[in-house]
Scaffold this motif. Structure first.
Motif, PDB file in Angstrom:
ATOM      1  N   GLY A   2       0.828  -1.203   0.000  1.00 53.95           N
ATOM      2  CA  GLY A   2       0.000   0.000   0.000  1.00 53.95           C
ATOM      3  C   GLY A   2       0.859   1.249   0.000  1.00 53.95           C
ATOM      4  O   GLY A   2       1.900   1.295   0.676  1.00 53.95           O
ATOM      5  N   TYR A   3       0.446   2.252  -0.759  1.00 49.09           N
ATOM      6  CA  TYR A   3       1.166   3.529  -0.773  1.00 49.09           C
ATOM      7  C   TYR A   3       0.983   4.217   0.573  1.00 49.09           C
ATOM      8  O   TYR A   3      -0.131   4.402   1.043  1.00 49.09           O
ATOM      9  CB  TYR A   3       0.635   4.410  -1.895  1.00 49.09           C
ATOM     10  CG  TYR A   3       1.305   5.765  -1.987  1.00 49.09           C
ATOM     11  CD1 TYR A   3       2.565   5.890  -2.545  1.00 49.09           C
ATOM     12  CD2 TYR A   3       0.674   6.908  -1.514  1.00 49.09           C
ATOM     13  CE1 TYR A   3       3.187   7.125  -2.638  1.00 49.09           C
ATOM     14  CE2 TYR A   3       1.283   8.151  -1.606  1.00 49.09           C
ATOM     15  CZ  TYR A   3       2.531   8.250  -2.166  1.00 49.09           C
ATOM     16  OH  TYR A   3       3.155   9.483  -2.259  1.00 49.09           O
ATOM     17  N   SER A   4       2.091   4.571   1.214  1.00 51.70           N
ATOM     18  CA  SER A   4       2.018   5.136   2.553  1.00 51.70           C
ATOM     19  C   SER A   4       1.834   6.641   2.511  1.00 51.70           C
ATOM     20  O   SER A   4       2.546   7.350   1.802  1.00 51.70           O
ATOM     21  CB  SER A   4       3.303   4.809   3.331  1.00 51.70           C
ATOM     22  OG  SER A   4       3.262   5.397   4.610  1.00 51.70           O
ATOM     23  N   SER A   5       0.903   7.114   3.312  1.00 50.92           N
ATOM     24  CA  SER A   5       0.714   8.558   3.451  1.00 50.92           C
ATOM     25  C   SER A   5       1.554   9.116   4.596  1.00 50.92           C
ATOM     26  O   SER A   5       1.498  10.305   4.888  1.00 50.92           O
ATOM     27  CB  SER A   5      -0.768   8.874   3.702  1.00 50.92           C
ATOM     28  OG  SER A   5      -1.238   8.201   4.854  1.00 50.92           O
ATOM     29  N   TRP A   6       2.348   8.252   5.240  1.00 47.14           N
ATOM     30  CA  TRP A   6       3.220   8.648   6.329  1.00 47.14           C
ATOM     31  C   TRP A   6       4.668   8.488   5.908  1.00 47.14           C
ATOM     32  O   TRP A   6       4.989   7.753   4.980  1.00 47.14           O
ATOM     33  CB  TRP A   6       2.955   7.796   7.575  1.00 47.14           C
ATOM     34  CG  TRP A   6       1.576   7.965   8.123  1.00 47.14           C
ATOM     35  CD1 TRP A   6       0.482   7.195   7.853  1.00 47.14           C
ATOM     36  CD2 TRP A   6       1.133   8.990   9.006  1.00 47.14           C
ATOM     37  NE1 TRP A   6      -0.612   7.666   8.527  1.00 47.14           N
ATOM     38  CE2 TRP A   6      -0.237   8.770   9.251  1.00 47.14           C
ATOM     39  CE3 TRP A   6       1.762  10.060   9.639  1.00 47.14           C
ATOM     40  CZ2 TRP A   6      -0.996   9.582  10.083  1.00 47.14           C
ATOM     41  CZ3 TRP A   6       1.011  10.881  10.473  1.00 47.14           C
ATOM     42  CH2 TRP A   6      -0.355  10.643  10.687  1.00 47.14           C
ATOM     43  N   GLY A   7       5.562   9.155   6.629  1.00 43.36           N
ATOM     44  CA  GLY A   7       6.975   9.018   6.376  1.00 43.36           C
ATOM     45  C   GLY A   7       7.599   7.907   7.204  1.00 43.36           C
ATOM     46  O   GLY A   7       6.955   7.309   8.067  1.00 43.36           O
ATOM     47  N   ALA A   8       8.879   7.649   6.948  1.00 42.06           N
ATOM     48  CA  ALA A   8       9.567   6.559   7.627  1.00 42.06           C
ATOM     49  C   ALA A   8       9.694   6.789   9.126  1.00 42.06           C
ATOM     50  O   ALA A   8       9.760   5.835   9.906  1.00 42.06           O
ATOM     51  CB  ALA A   8      10.945   6.359   7.010  1.00 42.06           C
ATOM     52  N   SER A   9       9.724   8.046   9.551  1.00 48.96           N
ATOM     53  CA  SER A   9       9.849   8.340  10.985  1.00 48.96           C
ATOM     54  C   SER A   9       8.585   7.986  11.756  1.00 48.96           C
ATOM     55  O   SER A   9       8.620   7.817  12.972  1.00 48.96           O
ATOM     56  CB  SER A   9      10.183   9.819  11.196  1.00 48.96           C
ATOM     57  OG  SER A   9      11.431  10.139  10.647  1.00 48.96           O
ATOM     58  N   SER A  10       7.462   7.886  11.057  1.00 48.52           N
ATOM     59  CA  SER A  10       6.178   7.597  11.697  1.00 48.52           C
ATOM     60  C   SER A  10       5.730   6.156  11.511  1.00 48.52           C
ATOM     61  O   SER A  10       4.718   5.754  12.094  1.00 48.52           O
ATOM     62  CB  SER A  10       5.092   8.521  11.138  1.00 48.52           C
ATOM     63  OG  SER A  10       5.423   9.873  11.327  1.00 48.52           O
ATOM     64  N   ARG A  11       6.460   5.396  10.724  1.00 46.18           N
ATOM     65  CA  ARG A  11       6.085   4.024  10.404  1.00 46.18           C
ATOM     66  C   ARG A  11       6.641   3.067  11.461  1.00 46.18           C
ATOM     67  O   ARG A  11       7.833   2.780  11.507  1.00 46.18           O
ATOM     68  CB  ARG A  11       6.625   3.683   9.017  1.00 46.18           C
ATOM     69  CG  ARG A  11       6.869   2.211   8.708  1.00 46.18           C
ATOM     70  CD  ARG A  11       5.610   1.427   8.514  1.00 46.18           C
ATOM     71  NE  ARG A  11       5.899   0.151   7.859  1.00 46.18           N
ATOM     72  CZ  ARG A  11       5.067  -0.859   7.828  1.00 46.18           C
ATOM     73  NH1 ARG A  11       3.887  -0.773   8.412  1.00 46.18           N
ATOM     74  NH2 ARG A  11       5.391  -1.987   7.207  1.00 46.18           N
ATOM     75  N   LYS A  12       5.765   2.562  12.334  1.00 50.67           N
ATOM     76  CA  LYS A  12       6.200   1.622  13.370  1.00 50.67           C
ATOM     77  C   LYS A  12       6.204   0.222  12.794  1.00 50.67           C
ATOM     78  O   LYS A  12       5.192  -0.262  12.279  1.00 50.67           O
ATOM     79  CB  LYS A  12       5.276   1.703  14.590  1.00 50.67           C
ATOM     80  CG  LYS A  12       5.809   0.940  15.787  1.00 50.67           C
ATOM     81  CD  LYS A  12       4.972   1.216  17.023  1.00 50.67           C
ATOM     82  CE  LYS A  12       5.569   0.534  18.250  1.00 50.67           C
ATOM     83  NZ  LYS A  12       4.789   0.834  19.477  1.00 50.67           N
TER      84      LYS A  12
END
Length: 237
Positions: free
Chosen positions: A194-204
């Motif tokens: 899935g295309y993420s609407s969040w950045g890597a810093s927010s991806r747990k």
């Protein structure tokens, strides 16, 4: 039982009441064959045959595992390279990327701290042939090479389009306005990217999750560039 967290044939991890469950110690063998033969959902890109068992370059220690895919779409091979990351406790997408770049001397990473949203993935490069120089150049200033520290170069502005890599024969893509690194995620092998609407810093990260970085150089598209159908394992030196 919840067997949604499928992460490859040898992972043997799914959850019971939210807790990791080791099928190798279980008497419920009937579930195992169905669980282990689940394949990836490729409706949104990805390689259906590549699992964590195929990862050759692992970084970190711990009981949790995640995979990182980087694809440049630049016509050079191997492309869509995969690394693995192990950890305990809490970890985020940016942690996995940093640790892998630090461990692999062939990778180089350009990033930018943007404030409350954390770090952006501004540029990624890979020394395909393991030869030549390994540094970045800003704004065509070839007499001012910028060498990475632990594989990382940091910029302080949205000037990503102005950075190049020292060896044109290798992988390098960077951009913000003329192209960008699109972020794709899934939490199990069987799930669709899935295309993420969040950045890597927010991806747990969770055990069995996958992160994919896929460069988009056609800005007429909006939601990223899907990962291709052929992944290759990154190899330790």
């Amino acid at each position: 039982m919840d067997n949604s967290n499928v992460s490859g044939a040898k992972e043997n991890t799914f959850t019971v009441q939210g807790q990791p469950y080791d099928l190798s110690k279980s008497t419920i063998r009937g579930i195992e064959s169905a669980y282990l033969t689940k394949s990836a959902d490729t409706s949104n890109g990805g390689d259906p045959d590549f699992t964590m068992d195929d990862v050759k370059f692992w970084v970190g220690t711990g009981t949790n595992k995640a995979a990182l895919v980087i694809e440049w779409h630049d016509g050079k091979t191997p492309d869509a390279l995969v690394w693995g990351y192990k950890w305990n406790g809490d970890a985020y997408g940016i942690d996995m990327l940093r640790e892998i770049v630090k461990a692999d001397p062939r990778l180089i990473f350009l990033t930018h701290m943007t404030g409350s949203m954390g770090y952006t993935i501004a540029g990624l490069g890979y020394n395909i042939n393991k030869s030549g120089s390994h540094y970045l150049i800003y704004n065509n200033e070839t007499n001012n090479p910028i060498y990475p520290v632990n594989g990382i170069v940091t910029t302080n502005a949205y000037n990503y389009d102005s950075w190049t890599y020292s060896d044109a024969a290798d992988h390098w893509c960077a951009g913000w306005y003329n192209g960008y690194w699109s972020y794709w995620t899934k939490d199990s092998l069987a799930a669709a990217w899935g295309y993420s609407s969040w950045g890597a810093s927010s991806r747990k990260l969770i055990n069995g999750s996958w992160d994919g970085w896929s460069f988009l150089d056609d800005m007429s598209q909006w939601e990223g560039n899907q990962l291709g159908s052929k992944f290759s394992a990154a190899l330790p030196d």
